[in-house]
Write a protein that holds these residues in place. Sequence first.
Motif, mmCIF file in Angstrom:
data_model
loop_
_atom_site.group_PDB
_atom_site.id
_atom_site.type_symbol
_atom_site.label_atom_id
_atom_site.label_comp_id
_atom_site.label_asym_id
_atom_site.label_seq_id
_atom_site.Cartn_x
_atom_site.Cartn_y
_atom_site.Cartn_z
ATOM 1 N N ARG A 135 0.851 -1.194 0.000
ATOM 2 C CA ARG A 135 0.000 0.000 0.000
ATOM 3 C C ARG A 135 0.884 1.241 0.000
ATOM 4 N NH1 ARG A 135 -3.043 -0.711 4.442
ATOM 5 N NH2 ARG A 135 -1.715 0.569 5.740
ATOM 6 N N ILE A 136 0.603 2.163 -0.921
ATOM 7 C CA ILE A 136 1.377 3.400 -0.969
ATOM 8 C C ILE A 136 0.535 4.623 -0.593
ATOM 9 C CG2 ILE A 136 3.151 2.584 -2.547
ATOM 10 C CD1 ILE A 136 1.645 3.809 -4.871
ATOM 11 N N LYS A 137 -0.790 4.432 -0.520
ATOM 12 C CA LYS A 137 -1.653 5.552 -0.142
ATOM 13 C C LYS A 137 -3.005 5.009 0.320
ATOM 14 C CE LYS A 137 -3.532 9.817 -2.156
ATOM 15 N NZ LYS A 137 -3.651 10.557 -3.426
ATOM 16 N N ARG A 138 -3.567 5.632 1.346
ATOM 17 C CA ARG A 138 -4.903 5.270 1.834
ATOM 18 C C ARG A 138 -5.705 6.559 2.012
ATOM 19 N NH1 ARG A 138 -5.700 0.834 6.252
ATOM 20 N NH2 ARG A 138 -5.871 -0.364 4.330
ATOM 21 N N GLU A 139 -6.889 6.611 1.370
ATOM 22 C CA GLU A 139 -7.755 7.782 1.473
ATOM 23 C C GLU A 139 -9.108 7.373 2.056
ATOM 24 O OE1 GLU A 139 -7.896 10.404 -2.120
ATOM 25 O OE2 GLU A 139 -6.709 8.752 -2.968
ATOM 26 N N VAL B 278 -14.814 3.410 5.018
ATOM 27 C CA VAL B 278 -14.477 2.917 3.686
ATOM 28 C C VAL B 278 -13.301 3.740 3.153
ATOM 29 C CG1 VAL B 278 -15.310 2.498 1.342
ATOM 30 C CG2 VAL B 278 -16.870 2.225 3.284
ATOM 31 N N TYR B 279 -12.304 3.032 2.661
ATOM 32 C CA TYR B 279 -11.092 3.667 2.153
ATOM 33 C C TYR B 279 -10.835 3.268 0.712
ATOM 34 C CZ TYR B 279 -9.938 4.468 7.069
ATOM 35 O OH TYR B 279 -9.962 4.869 8.385
ATOM 36 N N LYS B 280 -10.096 4.120 0.005
ATOM 37 C CA LYS B 280 -9.559 3.794 -1.311
ATOM 38 C C LYS B 280 -8.050 3.663 -1.106
ATOM 39 C CE LYS B 280 -9.214 6.996 -4.396
ATOM 40 N NZ LYS B 280 -9.461 7.985 -5.468
ATOM 41 N N LYS C 228 3.253 -1.985 -11.275
ATOM 42 C CA LYS C 228 2.060 -1.218 -11.631
ATOM 43 C C LYS C 228 1.274 -0.869 -10.363
ATOM 44 C CE LYS C 228 1.649 -3.122 -16.238
ATOM 45 N NZ LYS C 228 0.783 -3.688 -17.255
ATOM 46 N N THR C 229 0.385 0.110 -10.487
ATOM 47 C CA THR C 229 -0.468 0.482 -9.354
ATOM 48 C C THR C 229 -1.929 0.225 -9.689
ATOM 49 O OG1 THR C 229 -0.651 2.793 -10.052
ATOM 50 C CG2 THR C 229 1.120 2.254 -8.512
ATOM 51 N N GLU C 230 -2.697 -0.067 -8.622
ATOM 52 C CA GLU C 230 -4.141 -0.284 -8.729
ATOM 53 C C GLU C 230 -4.802 0.336 -7.518
ATOM 54 O OE1 GLU C 230 -5.519 -4.304 -8.936
ATOM 55 O OE2 GLU C 230 -4.768 -4.606 -10.959
ATOM 56 N N GLU C 231 -6.093 0.657 -7.654
ATOM 57 C CA GLU C 231 -6.872 1.118 -6.511
ATOM 58 C C GLU C 231 -7.723 -0.034 -6.004
ATOM 59 O OE1 GLU C 231 -9.002 4.629 -7.708
ATOM 60 O OE2 GLU C 231 -7.212 5.879 -7.501
ATOM 61 N N TRP C 232 -7.657 -0.265 -4.695
ATOM 62 C CA TRP C 232 -8.425 -1.324 -4.046
ATOM 63 C C TRP C 232 -9.327 -0.692 -3.007
ATOM 64 C CZ3 TRP C 232 -4.295 -5.566 -2.522
ATOM 65 C CH2 TRP C 232 -3.757 -6.128 -3.682
ATOM 66 N N ASP C 233 -10.503 -1.267 -2.823
ATOM 67 C CA ASP C 233 -11.402 -0.837 -1.747
ATOM 68 C C ASP C 233 -11.001 -1.550 -0.462
ATOM 69 O OD1 ASP C 233 -12.980 0.683 -3.501
ATOM 70 O OD2 ASP C 233 -14.260 -1.026 -3.975
ATOM 71 N N PHE C 234 -11.128 -0.827 0.652
ATOM 72 C CA PHE C 234 -10.882 -1.418 1.968
ATOM 73 C C PHE C 234 -11.950 -0.911 2.926
ATOM 74 C CE2 PHE C 234 -8.890 -0.743 6.227
ATOM 75 C CZ PHE C 234 -8.911 -2.069 6.623
ATOM 76 N N VAL C 235 -12.581 -1.839 3.625
ATOM 77 C CA VAL C 235 -13.596 -1.503 4.622
ATOM 78 C C VAL C 235 -13.044 -1.869 5.990
ATOM 79 C CG1 VAL C 235 -15.942 -1.943 5.435
ATOM 80 C CG2 VAL C 235 -15.471 -1.917 2.977
ATOM 81 N N SER C 236 -13.007 -0.880 6.876
ATOM 82 C CA SER C 236 -12.528 -1.107 8.233
ATOM 83 C C SER C 236 -13.720 -1.183 9.179
ATOM 84 C CB SER C 236 -11.607 0.041 8.668
ATOM 85 O OG SER C 236 -11.229 -0.134 10.017
ATOM 86 N N HIS C 237 -13.842 -2.306 9.847
ATOM 87 C CA HIS C 237 -14.874 -2.480 10.877
ATOM 88 C C HIS C 237 -14.202 -2.102 12.180
ATOM 89 C CE1 HIS C 237 -17.666 -4.444 13.623
ATOM 90 N NE2 HIS C 237 -18.518 -4.534 12.622
ATOM 91 N N ARG C 238 -14.505 -0.926 12.696
ATOM 92 C CA ARG C 238 -13.729 -0.347 13.788
ATOM 93 C C ARG C 238 -13.813 -1.100 15.112
ATOM 94 N NH1 ARG C 238 -15.997 4.355 11.630
ATOM 95 N NH2 ARG C 238 -17.295 4.674 13.435
ATOM 96 N N LYS C 239 -14.851 -1.865 15.345
ATOM 97 C CA LYS C 239 -15.022 -2.439 16.682
ATOM 98 C C LYS C 239 -14.849 -3.953 16.758
ATOM 99 C CE LYS C 239 -18.258 1.131 18.170
ATOM 100 N NZ LYS C 239 -19.592 1.384 18.690
ATOM 101 N N GLY C 240 -15.147 -4.663 15.705
ATOM 102 C CA GLY C 240 -15.196 -6.109 15.807
ATOM 103 C C GLY C 240 -16.518 -6.537 16.417
ATOM 104 N N ALA C 241 -16.746 -7.832 16.482
ATOM 105 C CA ALA C 241 -18.051 -8.325 16.921
ATOM 106 C C ALA C 241 -17.911 -9.661 17.633
ATOM 107 C CB ALA C 241 -18.986 -8.461 15.717
#
Length: 185
Positions: free
Chosen positions: A7-11, A21-23, A32-45
């Motif tokens: 990972r070189i950048k997180r927005e 939700v991050y890009k 090469k570079t690509e954009e990936w989606d990342f979802v952070s569940h802040r608390k866990g369950a």
Amino acid sequence: MSEHAKRIKRELVMKGTILDVYKDTMELPNGKTEEWDFVSHRKGAAAVVAVREDGKLLMVRQYRNALERMTLEIPAGARDSVTEDTKVCAARELEEETGYRSENLSFLLSLRTTVAFCDEFIDVYLARDLVKSTQHLDEGEAIDVEAHDVDELCEMIYAGKIQDSKTVSAILAYKNLLNKDSGKA
């Protein structure tokens, strides 16, 4: 060892109640570079396989907006904070959603729900010696409680009627535990 992406950048794209939700901009092993989606569940369950004295499992039926239909699941919910013990969360969710409590909770398994794009984890506990209490649903929750035999639930899994990952994993883990205890595994 094979090379991996970096990972070189997180927005931050969207900040939600329990999810962010991050890009991510990723550098691949080929440069090469690509954009990936990342979802952070802040608390866990935490979730619970709640076993009644007759051996039937307590299940909750509720509407899930993402699927636009009712689902049959094990009781579960997000932790109140990132420091809340998942066993405490599991006990709370059991009582809130089913109207039963238990002082006999034991760890069953830990799982990651969707590893391709989300970091959510759920610790699943086995609850025995259930005591009738009172259901305490959150505002906006409408949950029906049902009791099912584990073999019936397994049939529903294999027929595609139960698809929720935590529920499928937990029921099959519990069934495996039963088989080991009876010498079948």
